[in-house]
Design a protein around this motif. Structure first.
Motif, mmCIF file in Angstrom:
data_model
loop_
_atom_site.group_PDB
_atom_site.id
_atom_site.type_symbol
_atom_site.label_atom_id
_atom_site.label_comp_id
_atom_site.label_asym_id
_atom_site.label_seq_id
_atom_site.Cartn_x
_atom_site.Cartn_y
_atom_site.Cartn_z
ATOM 1 N N CYS A 104 0.868 -1.323 -0.123
ATOM 2 C CA CYS A 104 0.025 0.128 0.097
ATOM 3 C C CYS A 104 0.858 1.290 0.151
ATOM 4 N N ASP A 105 0.376 2.560 -0.682
ATOM 5 C CA ASP A 105 1.246 3.504 -0.848
ATOM 6 C C ASP A 105 0.659 4.713 -0.140
ATOM 7 N N PHE A 106 1.228 5.723 0.535
ATOM 8 C CA PHE A 106 0.506 6.792 0.859
ATOM 9 C C PHE A 106 1.756 8.052 0.314
ATOM 10 N N THR A 107 1.136 9.191 0.133
ATOM 11 C CA THR A 107 1.769 10.224 -0.518
ATOM 12 C C THR A 107 1.812 11.431 0.644
ATOM 13 N N VAL A 108 2.994 11.861 0.993
ATOM 14 C CA VAL A 108 3.245 13.070 1.713
ATOM 15 C C VAL A 108 3.881 14.165 0.962
ATOM 16 N N THR A 109 2.954 15.326 1.011
ATOM 17 C CA THR A 109 3.076 16.472 0.408
ATOM 18 C C THR A 109 3.401 17.647 1.303
ATOM 19 N N MET A 110 4.799 18.274 0.920
ATOM 20 C CA MET A 110 5.277 19.253 1.950
ATOM 21 C C MET A 110 4.717 20.501 1.194
ATOM 22 N N GLN A 111 3.997 21.543 1.889
ATOM 23 C CA GLN A 111 3.672 22.729 1.351
ATOM 24 C C GLN A 111 4.726 23.623 1.156
ATOM 25 N N ALA A 112 4.436 24.635 -0.001
ATOM 26 C CA ALA A 112 5.321 25.552 -0.247
ATOM 27 C C ALA A 112 5.842 26.452 0.939
ATOM 28 N N GLN A 113 7.055 26.377 0.902
ATOM 29 C CA GLN A 113 7.627 27.289 2.104
ATOM 30 C C GLN A 113 8.404 28.658 1.585
ATOM 31 N N ARG A 114 8.363 29.500 2.284
ATOM 32 C CA ARG A 114 8.713 30.968 2.053
ATOM 33 C C ARG A 114 10.294 31.106 2.637
ATOM 34 N N ILE A 115 10.740 30.149 3.517
ATOM 35 C CA ILE A 115 11.870 30.313 4.124
ATOM 36 C C ILE A 115 12.792 28.987 4.260
ATOM 37 N N ALA A 116 14.006 28.843 3.716
ATOM 38 C CA ALA A 116 14.640 27.793 3.826
ATOM 39 C C ALA A 116 15.156 27.365 4.953
ATOM 40 N N PRO A 117 15.515 26.250 5.569
ATOM 41 C CA PRO A 117 15.941 26.007 6.955
ATOM 42 C C PRO A 117 17.491 26.067 6.857
ATOM 43 N N PRO A 118 18.149 26.332 7.969
ATOM 44 C CA PRO A 118 19.600 26.399 7.923
ATOM 45 C C PRO A 118 20.189 25.170 7.586
ATOM 46 N N ASP A 119 21.193 25.256 6.489
ATOM 47 C CA ASP A 119 21.963 23.858 6.025
ATOM 48 C C ASP A 119 20.981 22.906 5.599
ATOM 49 N N MET A 120 19.860 23.219 5.056
ATOM 50 C CA MET A 120 18.901 22.368 4.530
ATOM 51 C C MET A 120 18.572 21.127 5.547
ATOM 52 N N HIS A 121 18.817 21.643 7.051
ATOM 53 C CA HIS A 121 18.468 20.381 7.879
ATOM 54 C C HIS A 121 17.197 20.586 8.273
ATOM 55 N N CYS A 122 16.184 19.444 8.426
ATOM 56 C CA CYS A 122 14.924 19.502 8.796
ATOM 57 C C CYS A 122 14.710 18.565 9.912
ATOM 58 N N LYS A 123 14.141 18.882 11.064
ATOM 59 C CA LYS A 123 13.760 18.174 11.966
ATOM 60 C C LYS A 123 12.434 17.482 12.165
ATOM 61 N N ASP A 124 11.800 17.807 11.303
ATOM 62 C CA ASP A 124 10.550 17.099 11.162
ATOM 63 C C ASP A 124 10.619 15.369 11.040
ATOM 64 N N LYS A 125 9.677 15.006 11.696
ATOM 65 C CA LYS A 125 9.567 13.360 11.746
ATOM 66 C C LYS A 125 8.157 12.852 11.462
ATOM 67 N N PHE A 126 8.306 11.648 11.122
ATOM 68 C CA PHE A 126 6.957 11.034 11.052
ATOM 69 C C PHE A 126 6.801 9.733 11.470
ATOM 70 N N LEU A 127 5.624 9.319 11.979
ATOM 71 C CA LEU A 127 5.608 7.930 12.676
ATOM 72 C C LEU A 127 4.403 7.357 12.227
ATOM 73 N N ILE A 128 4.791 6.045 11.827
ATOM 74 C CA ILE A 128 3.829 5.077 11.468
ATOM 75 C C ILE A 128 3.576 3.979 12.271
ATOM 76 N N GLN A 129 2.120 3.943 12.879
ATOM 77 C CA GLN A 129 1.816 3.021 13.868
ATOM 78 C C GLN A 129 1.036 1.778 13.096
ATOM 79 N N SER A 130 1.227 0.443 13.330
ATOM 80 C CA SER A 130 0.585 -0.611 12.738
ATOM 81 C C SER A 130 0.083 -1.444 13.764
#
Length: 295
Positions: free
Chosen positions: A64-90
């Protein structure tokens, strides 16, 4: 359980990051067990991402597939490092379960059921490095030969501002369910979490504003139509009242004319000769006199 419930094709979500542009990533889940597996996707930044679908069922030996879409951002994070995380529970669900049957209680840890959790971190890739990606169906599929510097992309601990929970590991604390998940738990059973800094994911802000503008225009059009109908109804009521007033005046005039005619008839009856009763009496007396004179 000894075996994993779901296998994920990649432990990372890679997005080609460009300012003021959306980016999408595709995640594939595989079920190598003989059970029906229900899954749910959570994130630490729900306002930033949109997941479709965020809940689902994976049948035995299927994917099974699911799609994650990141909304358009106006500011780039420092050094292109992102702290966001996702959790998949099953978790394992009864045979024949559908997406409509999925409830919040299925993923509650206090229910005694086995809940498998897998975390995905977000990696941002600049457009200049995009040759290492292969476009597939509008998404960017990662080249297997591409290696990520794990030490460079590692998120420092203690910077996610996620409150501690006693039942989960430090890496997945503070994750909240996405807004579009279906929750059937009773309202009284839900415990408010005022200390968490994560809320459910929402659609793109521009789409919401566009929908609000369209609904507002539609309401204005309906109000204008109703106002026009009310004015027409008021005009009709005014015309009916005026017609009723004229009819009442004509009725009163006819009554007056009828009374005048009645008085005129009574006057003519009294002035035009002897009364009828007097004539009858004279006739009777004449008959009686004649009878006695000529027996």
């Amino acid at each position: 359980m000894a075996t994993e419930l779901l296998q994920i094709d990649s432990p990372e979500l890679r997005f080609v990051f460009e300012l003021k542009k959306q980016s999408s990533a595709l995640v594939q889940l595989g079920n190598n067990t003989d059970h029906y597996i229900a899954f749910k996707v959570k994130t630490t930044s729900p306002k930033k991402y949109c997941v479709r679908p965020n809940i689902g069922i994976v049948k035995p030996n299927e994917k099974c597939d699911f799609t994650v879409t990141m909304q358009a951002q106006r500011i780039a994070p420092p050094d292109m490092h992102c702290k966001d995380k996702f959790l998949i529970q099953s978790t394992v669900v009864p045979f024949g379960t559908t997406e409509a049957d999925i409830t919040y209680d299925m993923f509650a840890k206090d229910s005694g059921k086995f809940i498998e959790e897998k975390k995905l971190r977000v990696v941002l890739i600049s457009p200049t490095s995009s040759p290492v990606l292969l476009p597939v169906n509008g998404y960017m599929k990662q080249d297997p030969s591409y290696e990520i510097d794990a030490q460079k992309d590692r998120v420092p601990s203690g910077v996610e501002n996620i409150p501690p929970l006693r039942t989960v590991s430090e890496e997945v604390k503070g994750l909240e369910p996405i807004q579009h998940e279906k929750e059937d738990r009773a309202e009284g059973d839900i415990v408010p979490r005022q200390t968490e800094n994560v809320v459910d994911t929402k659609p793109a802000k521009d789409d919401v504003q566009m929908n609000l503008v369209n609904e507002s225009e539609e309401l204005k059009s309906k109000l204008s139509t109703m106002d026009s109908k009310l004015r027409e109804a008021a005009l009709t009521i005014t015309n009916l009242n005026e017609e009723r007033r004229r009819n009442m005046e004509e009725k009163d005039l006819l009554k007056k004319e009828l009374e005048v005619l009645k008085r005129a008839l009574n006057t003519k009856g009294t002035q035009g000769g002897f009364p009828f009763l007097f004539v009858c009496m004279v006739a009777l007396v004449s008959v009686a006199v004649g009878y006695y004179i000529h027996p």
